[in-house]
Every structure is written in C-alpha cells, then in structure tokens.
Design an enzyme around this catalytic site. Structure first.
Site, PDB file in Angstrom:
ATOM      1  N   PRO A   1       0.837  -1.207   0.000  1.00  0.00           N
ATOM      2  CA  PRO A   1       0.000   0.000   0.000  1.00  0.00           C
ATOM      3  C   PRO A   1       0.874   1.261   0.000  1.00  0.00           C
ATOM      4  CG  PRO A   1      -0.582  -1.474   1.815  1.00  0.00           C
ATOM      5  CD  PRO A   1       0.685  -1.985   1.219  1.00  0.00           C
ATOM      6  N   GLU A   2       0.540   2.198  -0.861  1.00  0.00           N
ATOM      7  CA  GLU A   2       1.231   3.478  -0.891  1.00  0.00           C
ATOM      8  C   GLU A   2       0.267   4.552  -0.390  1.00  0.00           C
ATOM      9  OE1 GLU A   2       3.371   4.117  -4.615  1.00  0.00           O
ATOM     10  OE2 GLU A   2       3.486   1.963  -4.944  1.00  0.00           O
TER      11      GLU A   2
END
Ligand SMILES: [Zn+2]
Length: 270
Positions: free
Chosen positions: A2-3
């Site tokens: 996840p960014e």
C-alpha cells in the site's frame, strides 16, 4: 504494497465508521510478532478522529480525564484493516488483531506479518521524517531544494521516505511518466521548469489515485474489502512491452535498487 493513496483511502473509509465509537478492548492474536505494551489504556476511550500520516493509519483516542492517545497502524507489505459491524462472518485466516468497539470490530489482517501497531502520546511520535507530498508545505521551491541535495536517480529518490513520504514503486513510476522525466536522471540535475512539472505530476497522480480508491494489485483491499480501481488508469506500471498512450513508443522495464521501474523512453528522455 500500500502506498499513500491506498492508506489515505483506508483512513477516509474508516473515519465515518469508527468516529465516536468507544473502545471495549484490543485483542492480539500474534503477540510474538505484534506486541502492544500498554494496550489496556485504550479501553473506554472514544475514537475522535481517523486519519493518515505517511503510510500509517492513525486513530486518535480521547478520554474525559486523560490526555489523548494515538494508535498507529502501519500496514507495511500486506496489512489490511477491515471494519465489521459485529462478530459474525469474520474470517480468522491471517487475522492478527481485533479492536473491539461498542458497535463493531476493526480487524487487522496481515499474511506476511510485517505490519505494526504502536501507541503514541503525542503527534511527534508518529510524525513521518519526510514531507507529505499533498500538504501545502510542499511547494515547488521546497521540492527543488530537497532535490538539489542529492545525486540519486529520480526513481530511487522518490522512494526515500525521509524526503517525501508515502511513495512506492507504482506511483514513483507513474509520477515520472506524467512529469516526462527519465527515472535515471540525477535528482539534482532538474531545471526549475522540470521541478515544476514533477511537482504538478506528484499532486495530480496522487489525487487522481485517491479518487480512484487506490490501485488494484496484489492483495490491497480497502476497508470494505473491495479492490481499488486505479489499476485501469496506470500509464506505465506493469505495462512493459505495451504501447505508450502518449507517443506510441514501447514501454520499458528496468531494475533499480532491486525494484522494477517502468517508463517510456520516448516521453521520458535521459
Ligand atoms: Zn511515450
């Protein structure tokens, strides 16, 4: 992994579900890898706010007669937060922690077990080392000053969490494509006009990705257990050998620091 856009999406979706709820307790199912000393202090507090800081989801917990506390959840590689309005239909596989609330459960799943939980007594405890790319503090001039101090290739520079926070492999590639900058250009080589392009691309790509609820890939899922829709909007990431939507050239993949970079040699000249 996840960014920033995925973590922002999780925080935004959880906020209306959790805000105002009282904490009944926190159950840890993986104490060896996921300890949380002092978790008894959570009991009885109300969730005042849910927000993102860097790549962490923060729960601000208030109590009438005590100072606020912050519970920081770092999703790392495969962590996932899911809200369920009750104990029914809760999958146990890879479940690491359960925050029991008055009207439901906040479940923390993490197959690879790199995710972390931490309790903080002040925002200084969870403040990321780098600058938030979407904050007003990141002007083009500030970005230019940060870039100026490094000869690192742009792609690797964008991944450094002590400069800008929240970017990973996917968005670093996408941002450089939209800024029309070659991923191997040294950070300090950018002219003022190129810094301005990078600044615009950073904000546009991240905002657009947040609007699309994060990227569809790996096992990222948002708080409702639904995958994001940004995958269909990726211009270069994961598309080696395909045609560039802008110039018709062929998208290339190169490895930088053991991670793949995707770019268009036609649009992003060295
Ligand atoms: Zn192109």
């Amino acid at each position: 992994v996840p960014e920033l856009p995925e973590v922002e999406t999780v925080a935004r979706q959880l906020a209306p579900l959790l805000a105002g709820q009282r904490v009944a307790g926190l159950t840890l199912l993986d104490r060896a890898r996921l300890p949380l000393p002092g978790r008894g202090r959570l009991r009885g507090r109300r969730i005042a706010r849910v927000f993102r800081a860097g790549k962490q989801v923060l729960l601000e917990l208030r109590a009438r007669a005590a100072a606020p506390l912050w519970l920081a959840v770092h999703l790392r590689m495969t962590g996932r937060l899911v809200y369920r309005p009750g104990a029914r239909r809760v999958g146990r596989r890879h479940l690491r922690a359960v925050l029991r609330l008055e009207r439901g459960w906040l479940l923390f799943y993490d197959p690879r077990r790199f995710g972390t939980l931490a309790l903080h007594e002040s925002p200084a405890g969870f403040a990321p080392a780098g600058v938030e790319p979407l904050s007003p503090a990141l002007t083009a001039a500030r970005l230019g000053a940060l870039l100026e101090t490094s000869r690192q290739p742009l792609k690797l520079w964008l991944l450094r969490q002590d400069r800008l926070v929240g970017l990973g492999n996917i968005y670093a590639s996408e941002i450089l494509f939209h800024a029309r900058l070659h991923p191997e250009r040294p950070a300090s080589s950018l002219r003022r006009e190129e810094v301005a392009r990078l600044h615009r691309a950073l904000r546009r790509v991240l905002r657009w990705a947040i609007d699309c609820c994060g990227t569809t890939f790996s096992d990222f899922q948002d708080a409702h257990g639904v995958s994001g829709a940004f995958g269909a909007c990726l211009a270069v990431y994961g598309r080696a050998g395909e045609g560039c939507g802008r110039c018709g050239g062929t998208i290339e993949r190169r490895v930088h620091g053991q991670r793949s970079t995707y770019f268009c040699p036609g649009c992003q000249r060295g």
